[in-house]
Motif scaffolding. Structure first.
Motif, PDB file in Angstrom:
ATOM      1  N   LYS A   4      42.008 -74.699  21.087  1.00 21.85           N
ATOM      2  CA  LYS A   4      43.296 -74.544  21.782  1.00 21.85           C
ATOM      3  C   LYS A   4      44.458 -74.819  20.825  1.00 21.85           C
ATOM      4  CE  LYS A   4      45.934 -76.163  25.730  1.00 21.85           C
ATOM      5  NZ  LYS A   4      46.028 -77.128  26.813  1.00 21.85           N
ATOM      6  N   THR A   5      44.369 -75.918  20.077  1.00 23.29           N
ATOM      7  CA  THR A   5      45.404 -76.255  19.102  1.00 23.29           C
ATOM      8  C   THR A   5      45.523 -75.156  18.045  1.00 23.29           C
ATOM      9  OG1 THR A   5      44.980 -78.598  19.421  1.00 23.29           O
ATOM     10  CG2 THR A   5      46.151 -77.979  17.414  1.00 23.29           C
ATOM     11  N   PHE A   6      44.380 -74.685  17.573  1.00 24.31           N
ATOM     12  CA  PHE A   6      44.346 -73.632  16.556  1.00 24.31           C
ATOM     13  C   PHE A   6      45.070 -72.373  17.039  1.00 24.31           C
ATOM     14  CE2 PHE A   6      42.029 -70.082  14.451  1.00 24.31           C
ATOM     15  CZ  PHE A   6      42.317 -70.394  13.138  1.00 24.31           C
ATOM     16  N   THR A   7      44.803 -71.966  18.294  1.00 21.09           N
ATOM     17  CA  THR A   7      45.438 -70.749  18.824  1.00 21.09           C
ATOM     18  C   THR A   7      46.924 -70.952  19.088  1.00 21.09           C
ATOM     19  OG1 THR A   7      44.796 -71.294  21.098  1.00 21.09           O
ATOM     20  CG2 THR A   7      43.315 -69.864  19.848  1.00 21.09           C
ATOM     21  N   GLN A   8      47.337 -72.187  19.359  1.00 20.77           N
ATOM     22  CA  GLN A   8      48.758 -72.456  19.578  1.00 20.77           C
ATOM     23  C   GLN A   8      49.535 -72.425  18.264  1.00 20.77           C
ATOM     24  OE1 GLN A   8      48.485 -76.219  21.593  1.00 20.77           O
ATOM     25  NE2 GLN A   8      48.425 -75.283  23.627  1.00 20.77           N
ATOM     26  N   LEU A  65      29.153 -68.998  23.252  1.00 23.06           N
ATOM     27  CA  LEU A  65      30.033 -67.839  23.055  1.00 23.06           C
ATOM     28  C   LEU A  65      30.697 -67.457  24.373  1.00 23.06           C
ATOM     29  CD1 LEU A  65      31.123 -65.463  21.365  1.00 23.06           C
ATOM     30  CD2 LEU A  65      29.006 -64.258  21.881  1.00 23.06           C
ATOM     31  N   SER A  66      29.913 -67.404  25.433  1.00 27.10           N
ATOM     32  CA  SER A  66      30.441 -67.052  26.751  1.00 27.10           C
ATOM     33  C   SER A  66      31.462 -68.074  27.233  1.00 27.10           C
ATOM     34  CB  SER A  66      29.281 -66.933  27.745  1.00 27.10           C
ATOM     35  OG  SER A  66      29.769 -66.654  29.027  1.00 27.10           O
ATOM     36  N   ASP A  67      31.173 -69.367  27.061  1.00 26.28           N
ATOM     37  CA  ASP A  67      32.115 -70.418  27.464  1.00 26.28           C
ATOM     38  C   ASP A  67      33.448 -70.279  26.728  1.00 26.28           C
ATOM     39  OD1 ASP A  67      30.310 -71.557  29.205  1.00 26.28           O
ATOM     40  OD2 ASP A  67      29.786 -73.244  27.890  1.00 26.28           O
ATOM     41  N   ILE A  68      33.373 -70.047  25.440  1.00 27.30           N
ATOM     42  CA  ILE A  68      34.602 -69.909  24.642  1.00 27.30           C
ATOM     43  C   ILE A  68      35.387 -68.681  25.084  1.00 27.30           C
ATOM     44  CG2 ILE A  68      35.496 -69.437  22.321  1.00 27.30           C
ATOM     45  CD1 ILE A  68      33.190 -71.238  21.273  1.00 27.30           C
ATOM     46  N   GLN A  69      34.703 -67.562  25.277  1.00 21.69           N
ATOM     47  CA  GLN A  69      35.393 -66.344  25.694  1.00 21.69           C
ATOM     48  C   GLN A  69      36.056 -66.522  27.059  1.00 21.69           C
ATOM     49  OE1 GLN A  69      32.113 -63.557  25.199  1.00 21.69           O
ATOM     50  NE2 GLN A  69      33.100 -62.698  23.387  1.00 21.69           N
ATOM     51  N   GLN A  70      35.382 -67.197  27.980  1.00 20.57           N
ATOM     52  CA  GLN A  70      35.957 -67.417  29.304  1.00 20.57           C
ATOM     53  C   GLN A  70      37.169 -68.349  29.241  1.00 20.57           C
ATOM     54  OE1 GLN A  70      32.826 -68.741  31.908  1.00 20.57           O
ATOM     55  NE2 GLN A  70      31.759 -66.777  31.826  1.00 20.57           N
ATOM     56  N   ARG A  71      37.060 -69.422  28.473  1.00 20.97           N
ATOM     57  CA  ARG A  71      38.167 -70.384  28.387  1.00 20.97           C
ATOM     58  C   ARG A  71      39.392 -69.808  27.706  1.00 20.97           C
ATOM     59  NH1 ARG A  71      36.653 -76.474  28.489  1.00 20.97           N
ATOM     60  NH2 ARG A  71      34.568 -76.381  29.338  1.00 20.97           N
ATOM     61  N   PHE A  72      39.181 -68.903  26.738  1.00 18.31           N
ATOM     62  CA  PHE A  72      40.308 -68.391  25.965  1.00 18.31           C
ATOM     63  C   PHE A  72      40.607 -66.923  26.257  1.00 18.31           C
ATOM     64  CE2 PHE A  72      38.820 -72.144  23.797  1.00 18.31           C
ATOM     65  CZ  PHE A  72      40.011 -72.834  23.620  1.00 18.31           C
ATOM     66  N   PHE A  73      40.105 -66.435  27.384  1.00 12.33           N
ATOM     67  CA  PHE A  73      40.394 -65.060  27.795  1.00 12.33           C
ATOM     68  C   PHE A  73      41.901 -64.905  27.990  1.00 12.33           C
ATOM     69  CE2 PHE A  73      40.913 -61.714  30.989  1.00 12.33           C
ATOM     70  CZ  PHE A  73      40.251 -60.686  30.353  1.00 12.33           C
ATOM     71  N   GLY A  74      42.466 -63.877  27.432  1.00 12.62           N
ATOM     72  CA  GLY A  74      43.900 -63.644  27.557  1.00 12.62           C
ATOM     73  C   GLY A  74      44.733 -64.333  26.499  1.00 12.62           C
ATOM     74  N   VAL A  88      37.125 -63.701  18.896  1.00  6.19           N
ATOM     75  CA  VAL A  88      35.889 -64.411  18.568  1.00  6.19           C
ATOM     76  C   VAL A  88      34.934 -63.441  17.880  1.00  6.19           C
ATOM     77  CG1 VAL A  88      33.974 -65.774  19.472  1.00  6.19           C
ATOM     78  CG2 VAL A  88      36.200 -65.891  20.593  1.00  6.19           C
ATOM     79  N   LEU A  89      34.448 -63.856  16.705  1.00  3.27           N
ATOM     80  CA  LEU A  89      33.502 -63.040  15.954  1.00  3.27           C
ATOM     81  C   LEU A  89      32.234 -63.837  15.687  1.00  3.27           C
ATOM     82  CD1 LEU A  89      35.919 -61.624  13.239  1.00  3.27           C
ATOM     83  CD2 LEU A  89      35.068 -60.428  15.240  1.00  3.27           C
TER      84      LEU A  89
END
Length: 174
Positions: free
Chosen positions: A79-83, A105-114, A119-120
């Motif tokens: 979250k900090t990284f994306t901010q 992978l699924s958890d990360i994609q769901q939490r940071f969707f939008g 994610v690679l």
């Protein structure tokens, strides 16, 4: 760009890396390719920043994470990284993809969707380097301008030669 013998000129850039990565294999490989590496204590642990393209990469080795990843603070770090970084990439490194890796992978994609996070999944350090350099190169000047020009020319060529576009033009004129 090519030389007279048609060999591509190697692309070299400056990379800012987390100080925690000073003895990392990825850093050694990038240095051997003659990229300039600058270390910073203010960069997130596990992060590489490519100033010429405005891209940032956070490398996470899934096999180093405990079973319960919520206790690691991984999601807060992401979250900090994306901010901080507008054009951010998360490189999830796992030598193989099993149920646990897919769940993470699924958890990360769901939490940071939008969000601005891309994610690679990667398998090893070679894939990490290849992914970072490819993305950084095509998004840096003058390469991004060259790609944009080629796409524009391809689009014009398709419109000019396409029977569908010709039919639409005829319908519009009639």
């Amino acid at each position: 760009m090519t030389t007279k013998t048609q060999q591509p000129i190697p692309w070299k850039t400056t990379i800012i890396a987390s100080s925690s990565l000073q003895n990392h294999d990825v850093v050694r490989s990038l240095s051997r390719q003659q990229h300039r590496i600058r270390f910073s204590d203010s960069v997130e642990s596990g992060a590489f920043i490519f100033p010429s393209s405005g891209t940032a990469f956070l490398v996470v080795y899934l096999d180093e994470l405990p079973e319960n990843i919520t206790e690691t603070g991984l999601f807060e770090n992401i979250k900090t990284f994306t901010q901080v970084h507008r054009n951010s990439f998360l490189l999830l490194c796992a030598p193989f993809i099993g149920k646990r890796e897919l769940d993470i992978l699924s958890d990360i994609q769901q939490r940071f969707f939008g969000s601005n996070l891309k994610v690679l999944p990667v398998r090893n350090n070679v894939d990490i380097i290849k992914g970072m350099l490819t993305i950084s190169k095509v998004t840096s000047k003058p390469h991004v301008d060259s790609i944009r020009d080629r796409l524009s020319m391809a689009r014009a060529h398709i419109i000019e030669r396409s029977p569908v576009w010709k039919m639409l033009k005829d319908v519009k004129l009639g």
